[in-house]
Design an enzyme around this catalytic site. Structure first.
Site, PDB file in Angstrom:
ATOM      1  N   ARG A  27       5.647   3.454   8.355  1.00 20.93           N
ATOM      2  CA  ARG A  27       6.968   4.002   7.416  1.00 20.93           C
ATOM      3  C   ARG A  27       6.336   5.464   7.222  1.00 20.93           C
ATOM      4  NH1 ARG A  27       6.466  -1.443   5.349  1.00 20.93           N
ATOM      5  NH2 ARG A  27       8.807  -2.216   5.547  1.00 20.93           N
ATOM      6  N   GLU A  28       6.015   6.102   8.534  1.00 19.34           N
ATOM      7  CA  GLU A  28       4.926   7.344   7.970  1.00 19.34           C
ATOM      8  C   GLU A  28       6.291   8.622   7.936  1.00 19.34           C
ATOM      9  OE1 GLU A  28       4.714   5.468  10.817  1.00 19.34           O
ATOM     10  OE2 GLU A  28       2.683   4.937  11.001  1.00 19.34           O
ATOM     11  N   GLU A  44      -2.239  10.653   3.185  1.00 17.52           N
ATOM     12  CA  GLU A  44      -3.271  10.726   3.953  1.00 17.52           C
ATOM     13  C   GLU A  44      -3.222  12.458   4.283  1.00 17.52           C
ATOM     14  OE1 GLU A  44      -3.952   6.628   6.140  1.00 17.52           O
ATOM     15  OE2 GLU A  44      -2.368   7.964   6.886  1.00 17.52           O
ATOM     16  N   GLU A  65       0.851  -1.233  -0.033  1.00 19.93           N
ATOM     17  CA  GLU A  65       0.042  -0.060  -0.191  1.00 19.93           C
ATOM     18  C   GLU A  65       0.779   1.404   0.009  1.00 19.93           C
ATOM     19  OE1 GLU A  65      -3.296   2.062   3.052  1.00 19.93           O
ATOM     20  OE2 GLU A  65      -3.239  -0.193   2.659  1.00 19.93           O
ATOM     21  N   ASP A 100       0.091   5.341   0.498  1.00 25.16           N
ATOM     22  CA  ASP A 100      -0.643   5.987   1.225  1.00 25.16           C
ATOM     23  C   ASP A 100      -0.363   7.632   1.124  1.00 25.16           C
ATOM     24  OD1 ASP A 100      -2.005   3.943   2.044  1.00 25.16           O
ATOM     25  OD2 ASP A 100      -1.381   4.045   4.090  1.00 25.16           O
ATOM     26  N   ASP A 156      -8.692   9.690  16.943  1.00 26.64           N
ATOM     27  CA  ASP A 156      -7.969   9.147  18.038  1.00 26.64           C
ATOM     28  C   ASP A 156      -6.374   9.391  17.754  1.00 26.64           C
ATOM     29  OD1 ASP A 156      -8.027   7.483  15.903  1.00 26.64           O
ATOM     30  OD2 ASP A 156      -7.575   5.731  16.972  1.00 26.64           O
ATOM     31  N   TRP A 157      -5.881   9.802  16.677  1.00 29.84           N
ATOM     32  CA  TRP A 157      -4.828  10.132  16.386  1.00 29.84           C
ATOM     33  C   TRP A 157      -4.370  11.335  15.126  1.00 29.84           C
ATOM     34  CZ3 TRP A 157      -2.746   9.812  11.476  1.00 29.84           C
ATOM     35  CH2 TRP A 157      -3.594   8.810  10.444  1.00 29.84           C
TER      36      TRP A 157
END
Length: 270
Positions: A131-132, A107, A103, A105, A176-177
């Protein structure tokens, strides 16, 4: 999406009124010909080349392409939720199926009124993400790369190059985050929250379901533009652009988060 010989994934953002994420040449004049609803269709309105996603206190929603692609590029213009968007996420991403999916992303993390969005990119390989990177957005980006994920399979790192992915979009609640680490919650009195996607362009190798011969379909060297030497590494100008973005707009990088790992991920090792 990156080819089997490619050494990088390049992620870029464009902003011109709408926000655009730069990721077979198909210009989608009719959304229904290319995409289908895969989540809460009663929260989705599509007309022509435009699709509108709605989030309320009942549900978010999402769509995905009818075809799956292995390597290439996809682009779309996105109008993000206006005003107080705290707690919400508008996502444009590519994903394969199953518990060991790949995937990629984008966001867009909402914020309170007059505070900027953050864009979080993340990469899943064989079902594992974490892996943000997070960046602040500037007014006009014009194709400037914000992230490169280098193929380091020779060092034991995993790289997403074997699983065909559909192209997807969604809007959902993540209070929540998503905003200030979850300290700011979604204000449902502002619902419904609406994000709009339009002007899709897909320039990618479709992986047909009747064969799993990846090399025969999408891996022949030199067949596609992304297999050319110019796309193996960033040129000097784009390397300078990437350094500028990292210096001015990168606010979180998992590779620099020493408290998160007992051992540095292999793709983070120079």
């Amino acid at each position: 999406m990156a080819s089997n010989i490619c050494t990088r994934l390049e992620i870029a953002i464009f902003m011109v009124g709408f926000v655009c994420a730069n990721l077979v040449l198909a210009m989608c004049g009719n959304i229904s010909e290319v995409f289908e609803y895969n989540w809460a269709p009663n929260h989705i309105i599509s007309q022509g080349d435009q699709i509108e996603l709605t989030l309320d206190n009942v549900s978010g929603c999402g769509f995905e392409s009818k075809k799956k692609y292995l390597f290439g590029q996809a682009s779309v213009q996105i109008k993000l939720i206006e005003g107080d968007s705290a707690g919400t996420v508008t996502a444009f991403y590519m994903a394969s199926e199953g518990p060991v999916h790949d995937e990629l992303d984008f966001e867009f993390l909402g914020n309170v009124s007059r505070e900027p969005y953050l864009v979080q990119t993340n990469i899943y390989v064989n079902g594992t993400g974490n892996r943000e990177q997070r960046h602040t957005l500037w007014f006009l980006v014009d194709g400037i790369p914000i992230r490169v994920f280098t193929n380091k399979e020779d060092k034991g790192a995993r790289f997403p190059r074997q699983q065909a992915m559909s192209i997807r979009g969604s809007v959902w609640n993540a209070d929540d985050w998503a905003t200030q680490g979850g300290k700011v919650k979604t204000n449902w009195t502002n619902a419904p929250f609406v994000s709009t996607f339009r002007f899709f362009i897909i320039n990618a190798c479709e992986l047909l379901p009747e064969t799993d011969d990846i090399m025969a379909q999408c891996g022949k060297l030199g067949r596609f533009w992304w297999d050319k030497p110019a796309f193996v590494v960033l040129n000097r100008h784009r390397s300078h652009q990437l350094k500028w973005v990292r210096r001015k707009h990168l606010v979180y990088d998992y590779c620099k988060d020493k408290a998160r790992f007992t051992e540095l991920p292999r793709e983070c090792i120079s």
